[in-house]
Design an enzyme around this catalytic site. Sequence first.
Site, PDB file in Angstrom:
ATOM      1  N   GLU A  39      19.155 -16.707  47.240  1.00  0.00           N
ATOM      2  CA  GLU A  39      18.598 -15.847  46.190  1.00  0.00           C
ATOM      3  C   GLU A  39      19.509 -14.640  46.079  1.00  0.00           C
ATOM      4  O   GLU A  39      19.450 -13.719  46.894  1.00  0.00           O
ATOM      5  CB  GLU A  39      17.174 -15.417  46.544  1.00  0.00           C
ATOM      6  CG  GLU A  39      16.165 -16.539  46.522  1.00  0.00           C
ATOM      7  CD  GLU A  39      15.862 -17.046  45.136  1.00  0.00           C
ATOM      8  OE1 GLU A  39      16.361 -16.443  44.155  1.00  0.00           O
ATOM      9  OE2 GLU A  39      15.143 -18.049  45.024  1.00  0.00           O
ATOM     10  N   CYS A  90      16.498  -7.348  42.207  1.00  0.00           N
ATOM     11  CA  CYS A  90      17.365  -8.401  41.672  1.00  0.00           C
ATOM     12  C   CYS A  90      16.944  -8.770  40.262  1.00  0.00           C
ATOM     13  O   CYS A  90      17.745  -9.297  39.483  1.00  0.00           O
ATOM     14  CB  CYS A  90      17.360  -9.631  42.580  1.00  0.00           C
ATOM     15  SG  CYS A  90      15.717 -10.276  42.930  1.00  0.00           S
TER      16      CYS A  90
END
Length: 515
Positions: free
Chosen positions: A267, A301
């Site tokens: 990720e 993110c």
Amino acid sequence: MKDNFGIASALKNLGIEDDNNGTSTGAYWVKSGVNEIVSVSPVDGKLIAKVDLATKDSYDHVVESAQVAFREWRIIPAPKRGEVVRQLGDALRQNKEDLGKLVSYEMGKSYQEGLGEVQEMIDICDFAVGLSRQLYGLTMHSERPGHRMYEQYHPLGIVGIISAFNFPVAVWAWNATLAWVCGDVCIWKPSEKTPLTAIACQNITSKVFEQNGVPEGVSNLVVGDAEIGQLISNDDRISLVSATGSTRMGKAVGEAVGRRLGRSLLELGGNNAIIISKEADLDMSLVGAVFGAVGTAGQRCTSTRRLIIHEEIFEEVKNKLVSAYGQLKIGNPLDENNHVGPLIDEHAVTLYNETLEKLAVQGGKQIVAGGVLKGNGYESGCYVKPAIYEVENHFEIVQHETFAPILYLIKYSDLEEAIAIQNDVPQGLSSAIMTKNMRESELFLSHAGSDCGIANVNIGTSGAEIGGAFGGEKETGGGRESGSDAWKVYMRRQTNTINYSTSLPLAQGIKFDLS
């Protein structure tokens, strides 16, 4: 420590004492006594605590303990493993306020966001409890008479979790709770910038596990620097490495794990955009854009980096943004009157300043000025002004993720162009369109639309519910965590064929006669 906003009492309630060290297996701590890491709050620049760094020897001790624990944990029925996770969710509910405060103080996000992060942990515990009774496989019809085929999923082994500072506890819980109900054991390497939140989570978990007689070594914590991350990535004993962080870090982890043919769940970075159509609800769009850009000081993110705005409403949206940014309050994130807290540390501030300098060189048009805040209340040196620039998507600096509250405005003339702009970056995590036009929303979600792992309509890019699989494409890494069928990555699939006939027919009608 002065009990500013109840931090000292929160630390005490969470069991963070002077004898907590950087390597924990189950309920006891391994004292390395070699090097230490300091946790300094970006809120006020004050030292919170010092933590021992794990050594190679203490790391090996944890792995060996995890190997032993796995052999016992994997044969405990999954619903019973789920019951332990249910109790962990209850323990997190009891500690929500204290853990939320510590997340806010050690990382710098707002207290409300800190509470929200702990709530994500609680939610994933609830999800995992239900999952513990739904680890389904498929049954298939065999082409051979008197045969039955099915597939089942078995525990994978040791799961290494490398997490980032911006979500110091939730991402660990996304991985660990699913891994545990699947029958795996976990070794967690948190960010060296947020070790205390990790220790708090390990303390909470250890108490619950002790009360339930869970084997020592099912939940493990190793606080260390990049060397520990490299040990995990290169260790054949680690079946799966789940890593959250920068694309640069993820490429290194993926290469190391791939070299030994291990499994990785990555990720990584995002460069997320919201397309604002001329048919959008602008008030709704404004809320989504501003929170997406300045929430967690732009250190998610999924933070909104780019606004792709239709040319007919560009000036109107720009003016609304300037007005909204003028109302933002920047300061101590534990004060709920403030909207924006600090960046994580001085290095992040340096990267923020370098980005502003590059924007000036590459031709970015300043809409809202940035800058580092100084003076009373900003002693840590980590507080910066959210900035807005009008840019072209092809600018080199726009193609990169800057973990800071810098928002780029880009014009478009038709939706196909907007989608092309949205997709024309190396990352592919989160995306959104603001529109009341069904045809536009459907095109955005079609095969010809967003190339991201997350595509939203009339919702911003930032934030996600645990029920859906979370992750992205391209340089975001391709991993999926949290909901849906993300659990399958934590298990190994096995196909089974049972012959209950009195003969042994071969597949594809092959004849093998020994008479």
